[in-house]
Scaffold this motif. Structure first.
Motif, PDB file in Angstrom:
ATOM      1  N   LEU A  81       0.815  -1.221   0.000  1.00 53.52           N
ATOM      2  CA  LEU A  81       0.000   0.000   0.000  1.00 53.52           C
ATOM      3  C   LEU A  81       0.844   1.264   0.000  1.00 53.52           C
ATOM      4  O   LEU A  81       0.319   2.365  -0.157  1.00 53.52           O
ATOM      5  CB  LEU A  81      -0.913   0.008   1.231  1.00 53.52           C
ATOM      6  CG  LEU A  81      -1.885  -1.163   1.356  1.00 53.52           C
ATOM      7  CD1 LEU A  81      -2.551  -1.162   2.734  1.00 53.52           C
ATOM      8  CD2 LEU A  81      -2.951  -1.081   0.263  1.00 53.52           C
ATOM      9  N   THR A  82       2.147   1.111   0.188  1.00 53.77           N
ATOM     10  CA  THR A  82       3.023   2.265   0.327  1.00 53.77           C
ATOM     11  C   THR A  82       3.533   2.730  -1.025  1.00 53.77           C
ATOM     12  O   THR A  82       4.161   1.962  -1.768  1.00 53.77           O
ATOM     13  CB  THR A  82       4.224   1.927   1.237  1.00 53.77           C
ATOM     14  OG1 THR A  82       3.736   1.483   2.506  1.00 53.77           O
ATOM     15  CG2 THR A  82       5.098   3.152   1.450  1.00 53.77           C
ATOM     16  N   GLY A  83       3.241   3.981  -1.346  1.00 54.04           N
ATOM     17  CA  GLY A  83       3.767   4.594  -2.558  1.00 54.04           C
ATOM     18  C   GLY A  83       4.773   5.665  -2.192  1.00 54.04           C
ATOM     19  O   GLY A  83       5.348   5.656  -1.102  1.00 54.04           O
ATOM     20  N   THR A  84       4.993   6.596  -3.112  1.00 54.92           N
ATOM     21  CA  THR A  84       5.901   7.709  -2.847  1.00 54.92           C
ATOM     22  C   THR A  84       5.172   9.024  -3.052  1.00 54.92           C
ATOM     23  O   THR A  84       4.303   9.150  -3.923  1.00 54.92           O
ATOM     24  CB  THR A  84       7.135   7.654  -3.762  1.00 54.92           C
ATOM     25  OG1 THR A  84       6.696   7.612  -5.135  1.00 54.92           O
ATOM     26  CG2 THR A  84       7.989   6.438  -3.460  1.00 54.92           C
ATOM     27  N   LEU A  85       5.535   9.994  -2.251  1.00 57.88           N
ATOM     28  CA  LEU A  85       4.993  11.340  -2.378  1.00 57.88           C
ATOM     29  C   LEU A  85       5.803  12.114  -3.420  1.00 57.88           C
ATOM     30  O   LEU A  85       6.857  11.649  -3.864  1.00 57.88           O
ATOM     31  CB  LEU A  85       5.042  12.035  -1.022  1.00 57.88           C
ATOM     32  CG  LEU A  85       4.216  11.370   0.090  1.00 57.88           C
ATOM     33  CD1 LEU A  85       4.366  12.129   1.395  1.00 57.88           C
ATOM     34  CD2 LEU A  85       2.746  11.260  -0.301  1.00 57.88           C
ATOM     35  N   PRO A  86       5.327  13.284  -3.847  1.00 58.80           N
ATOM     36  CA  PRO A  86       6.057  14.047  -4.866  1.00 58.80           C
ATOM     37  C   PRO A  86       7.516  14.302  -4.533  1.00 58.80           C
ATOM     38  O   PRO A  86       8.352  14.434  -5.444  1.00 58.80           O
ATOM     39  CB  PRO A  86       5.261  15.354  -4.931  1.00 58.80           C
ATOM     40  CG  PRO A  86       3.864  14.956  -4.577  1.00 58.80           C
ATOM     41  CD  PRO A  86       4.025  13.894  -3.530  1.00 58.80           C
ATOM     42  N   ASP A  87       7.858  14.364  -3.237  1.00 60.15           N
ATOM     43  CA  ASP A  87       9.264  14.610  -2.880  1.00 60.15           C
ATOM     44  C   ASP A  87      10.089  13.331  -2.828  1.00 60.15           C
ATOM     45  O   ASP A  87      11.270  13.355  -2.475  1.00 60.15           O
ATOM     46  CB  ASP A  87       9.357  15.350  -1.541  1.00 60.15           C
ATOM     47  CG  ASP A  87       8.799  14.525  -0.374  1.00 60.15           C
ATOM     48  OD1 ASP A  87       8.342  13.377  -0.603  1.00 60.15           O
ATOM     49  OD2 ASP A  87       8.813  15.031   0.762  1.00 60.15           O
ATOM     50  N   GLY A  88       9.463  12.195  -3.195  1.00 57.92           N
ATOM     51  CA  GLY A  88      10.178  10.927  -3.225  1.00 57.92           C
ATOM     52  C   GLY A  88      10.161  10.147  -1.935  1.00 57.92           C
ATOM     53  O   GLY A  88      10.667   9.023  -1.879  1.00 57.92           O
ATOM     54  N   SER A  89       9.580  10.701  -0.874  1.00 60.79           N
ATOM     55  CA  SER A  89       9.524  10.015   0.419  1.00 60.79           C
ATOM     56  C   SER A  89       8.313   9.089   0.464  1.00 60.79           C
ATOM     57  O   SER A  89       7.355   9.256  -0.291  1.00 60.79           O
ATOM     58  CB  SER A  89       9.451  11.040   1.556  1.00 60.79           C
ATOM     59  OG  SER A  89       8.277  11.834   1.440  1.00 60.79           O
ATOM     60  N   PRO A  90       8.332   8.082   1.363  1.00 63.17           N
ATOM     61  CA  PRO A  90       7.230   7.107   1.409  1.00 63.17           C
ATOM     62  C   PRO A  90       5.926   7.733   1.883  1.00 63.17           C
ATOM     63  O   PRO A  90       5.926   8.620   2.738  1.00 63.17           O
ATOM     64  CB  PRO A  90       7.734   6.047   2.385  1.00 63.17           C
ATOM     65  CG  PRO A  90       8.744   6.751   3.221  1.00 63.17           C
ATOM     66  CD  PRO A  90       9.388   7.754   2.322  1.00 63.17           C
ATOM     67  N   SER A  91       4.829   7.240   1.330  1.00 68.77           N
ATOM     68  CA  SER A  91       3.513   7.781   1.685  1.00 68.77           C
ATOM     69  C   SER A  91       3.010   7.244   3.014  1.00 68.77           C
ATOM     70  O   SER A  91       2.145   7.846   3.645  1.00 68.77           O
ATOM     71  CB  SER A  91       2.489   7.453   0.594  1.00 68.77           C
ATOM     72  OG  SER A  91       2.364   6.040   0.431  1.00 68.77           O
ATOM     73  N   ILE A  92       3.543   6.086   3.440  1.00 73.55           N
ATOM     74  CA  ILE A  92       3.127   5.470   4.703  1.00 73.55           C
ATOM     75  C   ILE A  92       4.369   5.189   5.539  1.00 73.55           C
ATOM     76  O   ILE A  92       5.350   4.623   5.047  1.00 73.55           O
ATOM     77  CB  ILE A  92       2.345   4.161   4.461  1.00 73.55           C
ATOM     78  CG1 ILE A  92       1.074   4.446   3.655  1.00 73.55           C
ATOM     79  CG2 ILE A  92       1.998   3.480   5.786  1.00 73.55           C
ATOM     80  CD1 ILE A  92       0.312   3.206   3.236  1.00 73.55           C
TER      81      ILE A  92
END
Length: 302
Positions: free
Chosen positions: A87-98
């Motif tokens: 379920l973990t993706g990446t945010l626009p800054d490249g950091s993990p979403s979860i």
């Protein structure tokens, strides 16, 4: 003893001792070395009390002994990281979403679909115990999704709260040394679950303002120290203050048997009833106010 009392004369002093915490983590609850640690700790207390007596201060100071948690024996933890990975993706800054930190799960973009999927997965995962979320409405015991208790129930509502908080599941089974309390938290021994063995801690007090040779079962918490100490020091209470004065422990206070304590419980469940979570609480009625204490949780899977 050498500097504080003769040169500073403090109204309140705090001494932190790292054992038996360090030893229990390493060796486990009930291990002979862990049993030895409190015995040595008693020697430190004796040194302090003997020093107060030698300085003719023993009848001036109240001594309070407490801890920040209890301890349980660790067992196989649930693999929550594996549950979160798909379920973990990446945010626009490249950091993990979860992000998982202990039992706190931060869904950094607060995606409702991801949060619901995580909660559903946790409820199905053996080894996961109580699950908490923001309250469905202010002050409610219910979390925002079915089968969750609210952060308000455990007073965890603050700006840095995660989107989800979970506790390792636990049992009251005994370990190899005959001590009850097994949690699915891994490691030799630890704390952090919502079991009664982790939540409940030590409180011993003695001194000129404290009742003697008395065992008190009225619920209290470390948050109660500040108002109690302010009362003993004769300092005016702030208009807003968490905690209560532990009057029943003071010589000037009421008989502990007269303090009204009301037990309660709150149960939440998933729509299909496959996960049932119950929180247990005690409310102390003191004067015109009441104070609710969290005791422990229990989880049933069907």
């Amino acid at each position: 003893l050498q500097i504080g009392l003769p040169k500073i004369d403090p109204s309140v002093t705090v001494m932190w001792l790292s054992d038996p915490d360090t030893t229990a983590h390493e060796h486990g609850v009930g291990h002979p070395t862990t049993i030895e640690a409190p015995k040595r700790l008693d020697g430190e207390f004796k040194r302090i009390l003997d020093g107060l007596a030698a300085a003719k201060q023993i009848d001036r100071y109240d001594v309070w002994v407490t801890s920040d948690h209890g301890f349980t024996t660790g067992s196989q933890p649930a693999n929550v990281a594996a549950l979160l990975k798909p379920l973990t993706g990446t945010l626009p800054d490249g950091s993990p979403s979860i992000v998982l930190g202990g039992g706190a799960i931060y869904v950094r973009d607060h995606d409702r679909i991801a949060i619901a999927s995580i909660v559903s997965g946790l409820q199905k995962t053996s080894g996961v115990g109580a699950i908490f979320m923001p309250a469905v409405s202010p002050g409610s015991m219910d979390g925002q999704l079915a089968g969750t208790l609210s952060f308000d129930a455990i007073r965890w509502s603050h700006p840095r709260s995660a989107d989800i908080l979970y506790s390792p599941d636990w049992t009251d089974q005994q370990n190899q040394y005959g001590f009850a309390g097994i949690t699915r938290s891994g490691g030799t021994a630890g704390h952090g679950s919502t079991s009664m063995f982790d939540v409940h801690n030590v409180l011993i007090a003695a001194g000129p303002d404290i009742k003697q040779k008395t065992t008190i079962s009225t619920p209290s918490a470390n948050v109660d120290f500040v108002p109690t100490f302010l009362r003993l020091a004769g300092v005016r209470m702030p208009d807003r203050l968490d905690g209560r004065v532990m009057d029943e422990a003071l010589r000037s206070g009421p008989d502990p048997s007269t303090i009204k304590v009301v037990p309660s419980e709150h149960t939440v469940r998933t729509a299909d009833g496959s996960y049932v979570l119950t929180g247990y609480f005690s409310t102390v009625e003191s004067g015109s106010a009441s104070y609710r204490y969290f005791n422990y949780t229990k989880v049933q899977r069907r």
